[in-house]
Write a protein that holds these residues in place. Structure first.
Motif, PDB file in Angstrom:
ATOM      1  N   TYR A 189     -28.393 -47.650  63.718  1.00  0.00           N
ATOM      2  CA  TYR A 189     -29.722 -47.103  63.372  1.00  0.00           C
ATOM      3  C   TYR A 189     -30.626 -47.016  64.596  1.00  0.00           C
ATOM      4  N   ASP A 190     -31.550 -46.058  64.523  1.00  0.00           N
ATOM      5  CA  ASP A 190     -32.521 -45.851  65.607  1.00  0.00           C
ATOM      6  C   ASP A 190     -33.837 -46.578  65.352  1.00  0.00           C
ATOM      7  N   GLY A 191     -34.128 -46.857  64.089  1.00  0.00           N
ATOM      8  CA  GLY A 191     -35.395 -47.498  63.738  1.00  0.00           C
ATOM      9  C   GLY A 191     -35.296 -48.139  62.369  1.00  0.00           C
ATOM     10  N   PHE A 192     -36.321 -48.912  62.036  1.00  0.00           N
ATOM     11  CA  PHE A 192     -36.257 -49.723  60.816  1.00  0.00           C
ATOM     12  C   PHE A 192     -37.561 -49.704  60.031  1.00  0.00           C
ATOM     13  N   VAL A 193     -37.415 -49.815  58.707  1.00  0.00           N
ATOM     14  CA  VAL A 193     -38.547 -50.173  57.851  1.00  0.00           C
ATOM     15  C   VAL A 193     -38.148 -51.497  57.206  1.00  0.00           C
ATOM     16  N   PHE A 194     -38.874 -52.554  57.543  1.00  0.00           N
ATOM     17  CA  PHE A 194     -38.579 -53.859  56.946  1.00  0.00           C
ATOM     18  C   PHE A 194     -39.342 -53.988  55.634  1.00  0.00           C
ATOM     19  N   VAL A 195     -38.594 -54.219  54.547  1.00  0.00           N
ATOM     20  CA  VAL A 195     -39.200 -54.469  53.243  1.00  0.00           C
ATOM     21  C   VAL A 195     -39.214 -55.984  53.062  1.00  0.00           C
ATOM     22  N   THR A 196     -40.412 -56.565  53.105  1.00  0.00           N
ATOM     23  CA  THR A 196     -40.465 -58.037  53.055  1.00  0.00           C
ATOM     24  C   THR A 196     -41.509 -58.555  52.075  1.00  0.00           C
ATOM     25  N   PRO A 197     -41.122 -59.557  51.284  1.00  0.00           N
ATOM     26  CA  PRO A 197     -42.148 -60.281  50.520  1.00  0.00           C
ATOM     27  C   PRO A 197     -42.763 -61.338  51.418  1.00  0.00           C
ATOM     28  N   GLU A 198     -43.824 -61.971  50.887  1.00  0.00           N
ATOM     29  CA  GLU A 198     -44.401 -63.133  51.580  1.00  0.00           C
ATOM     30  C   GLU A 198     -43.907 -64.379  50.862  1.00  0.00           C
ATOM     31  N   TYR A 199     -43.224 -65.254  51.610  1.00  0.00           N
ATOM     32  CA  TYR A 199     -42.803 -66.552  51.088  1.00  0.00           C
ATOM     33  C   TYR A 199     -43.572 -67.617  51.871  1.00  0.00           C
ATOM     34  N   ASN A 200     -44.382 -68.380  51.175  1.00  0.00           N
ATOM     35  CA  ASN A 200     -45.142 -69.461  51.822  1.00  0.00           C
ATOM     36  C   ASN A 200     -45.793 -69.001  53.134  1.00  0.00           C
ATOM     37  N   ARG A 201     -46.521 -67.890  53.008  1.00  0.00           N
ATOM     38  CA  ARG A 201     -47.308 -67.302  54.107  1.00  0.00           C
ATOM     39  C   ARG A 201     -46.475 -66.746  55.250  1.00  0.00           C
ATOM     40  N   SER A 202     -45.167 -66.526  55.018  1.00  0.00           N
ATOM     41  CA  SER A 202     -44.325 -66.012  56.097  1.00  0.00           C
ATOM     42  C   SER A 202     -43.232 -65.114  55.528  1.00  0.00           C
ATOM     43  N   VAL A 203     -42.224 -64.815  56.344  1.00  0.00           N
ATOM     44  CA  VAL A 203     -41.097 -63.996  55.881  1.00  0.00           C
ATOM     45  C   VAL A 203     -40.088 -64.876  55.161  1.00  0.00           C
ATOM     46  N   PRO A 204     -39.268 -64.306  54.266  1.00  0.00           N
ATOM     47  CA  PRO A 204     -38.201 -65.113  53.679  1.00  0.00           C
ATOM     48  C   PRO A 204     -37.219 -65.568  54.761  1.00  0.00           C
ATOM     49  N   ALA A 205     -36.664 -66.749  54.590  1.00  0.00           N
ATOM     50  CA  ALA A 205     -35.704 -67.281  55.568  1.00  0.00           C
ATOM     51  C   ALA A 205     -34.526 -66.332  55.733  1.00  0.00           C
ATOM     52  N   SER A 206     -34.140 -65.635  54.661  1.00  0.00           N
ATOM     53  CA  SER A 206     -33.005 -64.698  54.729  1.00  0.00           C
ATOM     54  C   SER A 206     -33.251 -63.606  55.767  1.00  0.00           C
ATOM     55  N   LEU A 207     -34.472 -63.145  55.875  1.00  0.00           N
ATOM     56  CA  LEU A 207     -34.776 -62.074  56.825  1.00  0.00           C
ATOM     57  C   LEU A 207     -34.839 -62.619  58.251  1.00  0.00           C
ATOM     58  N   LYS A 208     -35.494 -63.754  58.429  1.00  0.00           N
ATOM     59  CA  LYS A 208     -35.567 -64.353  59.771  1.00  0.00           C
ATOM     60  C   LYS A 208     -34.165 -64.663  60.285  1.00  0.00           C
ATOM     61  N   ASN A 209     -33.317 -65.216  59.391  1.00  0.00           N
ATOM     62  CA  ASN A 209     -31.938 -65.550  59.753  1.00  0.00           C
ATOM     63  C   ASN A 209     -31.156 -64.300  60.161  1.00  0.00           C
ATOM     64  N   ALA A 210     -31.316 -63.224  59.402  1.00  0.00           N
ATOM     65  CA  ALA A 210     -30.578 -61.979  59.698  1.00  0.00           C
ATOM     66  C   ALA A 210     -31.028 -61.390  61.037  1.00  0.00           C
ATOM     67  N   ILE A 211     -32.306 -61.533  61.356  1.00  0.00           N
ATOM     68  CA  ILE A 211     -32.792 -61.054  62.665  1.00  0.00           C
ATOM     69  C   ILE A 211     -32.188 -61.924  63.773  1.00  0.00           C
ATOM     70  N   ASP A 212     -32.186 -63.256  63.566  1.00  0.00           N
ATOM     71  CA  ASP A 212     -31.714 -64.187  64.598  1.00  0.00           C
ATOM     72  C   ASP A 212     -30.244 -63.989  64.953  1.00  0.00           C
ATOM     73  N   PHE A 213     -29.444 -63.467  64.008  1.00  0.00           N
ATOM     74  CA  PHE A 213     -28.011 -63.256  64.244  1.00  0.00           C
ATOM     75  C   PHE A 213     -27.741 -62.291  65.396  1.00  0.00           C
ATOM     76  N   LEU A 214     -28.687 -61.342  65.662  1.00  0.00           N
ATOM     77  CA  LEU A 214     -28.444 -60.273  66.637  1.00  0.00           C
ATOM     78  C   LEU A 214     -29.529 -60.274  67.694  1.00  0.00           C
ATOM     79  N   TYR A 215     -29.324 -59.489  68.744  1.00  0.00           N
ATOM     80  CA  TYR A 215     -30.364 -59.356  69.772  1.00  0.00           C
ATOM     81  C   TYR A 215     -30.436 -57.903  70.255  1.00  0.00           C
ATOM     82  N   HIS A 216     -29.465 -57.493  71.076  1.00  0.00           N
ATOM     83  CA  HIS A 216     -29.543 -56.156  71.692  1.00  0.00           C
ATOM     84  C   HIS A 216     -29.491 -55.036  70.653  1.00  0.00           C
ATOM     85  N   GLU A 217     -28.887 -55.324  69.496  1.00  0.00           N
ATOM     86  CA  GLU A 217     -28.764 -54.303  68.449  1.00  0.00           C
ATOM     87  C   GLU A 217     -30.135 -53.887  67.920  1.00  0.00           C
ATOM     88  N   TRP A 218     -31.131 -54.782  68.074  1.00  0.00           N
ATOM     89  CA  TRP A 218     -32.498 -54.467  67.619  1.00  0.00           C
ATOM     90  C   TRP A 218     -33.314 -53.768  68.707  1.00  0.00           C
TER      91      TRP A 218
END
Ligand SMILES: Cc1cc2nc3c(=O)[nH]c(=O)nc-3n(C[C@H](O)[C@H](O)[C@H](O)COP(=O)(O)O)c2cc1C
Length: 203
Positions: free
Chosen positions: A80-109
């Motif tokens: 993909y060339d770009g992203f739309v992140f669909v995120t709820p607010e969990y305890n004033r932040s992002v869900p852990a599932s989304l943060k974890n999925a971002i942390d798995f990669l680096y250059h791909e983003w």
């Protein structure tokens, strides 16, 4: 052709995120660039990748992925060339599932653009602010325009007292124009950053 992924950030059973992503894809289908065939908007569901909590021995910036689930996730995000992140607010932040999925990669983003569609009792804006900080570290260019859906006004529930009713996304009239403006910015920036991505992959 600019390829945009709509990433569903929540993974729990009965989540509202899936309905929000469907609305984003439908409404994006009415955007001029998508109608003209200059951009595609596809849903990418983190839940389908069954990512565990980060289990790679080497930090993602080194690009040495030992696990098949990471390699599959990396191939998907690379495409993909770009992203739309669909995120709820969990305890004033992002869900852990989304943060974890971002942390798995680096250059791909990196050197790609992103916009946000958030939801929560106050539109999920605090999740978006945290997400912007995280994405800065993996070199994602986050656009200013965002969509914030309010649980009490942009969703309709058949039984508001039932916590298992995810409701239906029924956004106010201002939300689709905001989404289209955000897509204008994401598509323009995704295109503008293409030379940087080409340079990085040539190294
Ligand atoms: C663990 C958890 C924490 C939450 N914290 C907040 C919060 O801080 N602010 C808010 O507006 N809503 C909060 N909510 C409500 C969610 O925004 C709402 O339930 C939303 O639908 C969750 O997204 P999902 O259905 O895609 O999982 C929270 C929900 C959960 C499950």
């Amino acid at each position: 052709m600019t390829r945009i992924a709509v990433i569903i950030g929540s993974t729990r059973p009965g989540r509202r995120g899936a309905g929000v992503a469907q609305w984003v894809q439908e409404a994006a289908g009415r955007h001029e660039a998508v109608k003209a065939g200059d951009a595609t908007v596809e849903i990418v569901d983190i839940a389908e990748f069954k990512l565990p909590l980060l289990d790679e021995a080497v930090p993602a910036a080194f690009g040495q992925y030992g696990n098949e689930h990471t390699q599959k996730w990396a191939r998907t995000i690379t495409s993909y060339d770009g992203f739309v992140f669909v995120t709820p607010e969990y305890n004033r932040s992002v869900p852990a599932s989304l943060k974890n999925a971002i942390d798995f990669l680096y250059h791909e983003w990196s050197n790609k653009a992103a916009g946000f569609v958030s939801y929560g009792t106050q539109g999920g804006l605090r999740a978006v602010e945290h997400l912007r900080t995280t994405l800065a570290e993996v070199k994602v260019a986050d656009v200013a325009t965002a969509v914030g859906l309010q649980i009490f006004t942009d969703f309709t529930f058949s039984d508001p007292t039932n916590p298992l009713d995810p409701g239906t996304v029924t956004p106010g009239p201002q939300q689709e124009p905001a989404l289209h403006k955000m897509l204008d910015e994401v598509i323009a920036w995704s295109g503008a950053l293409k030379p940087l991505r080409a340079q990085a992959s040539a190294v």
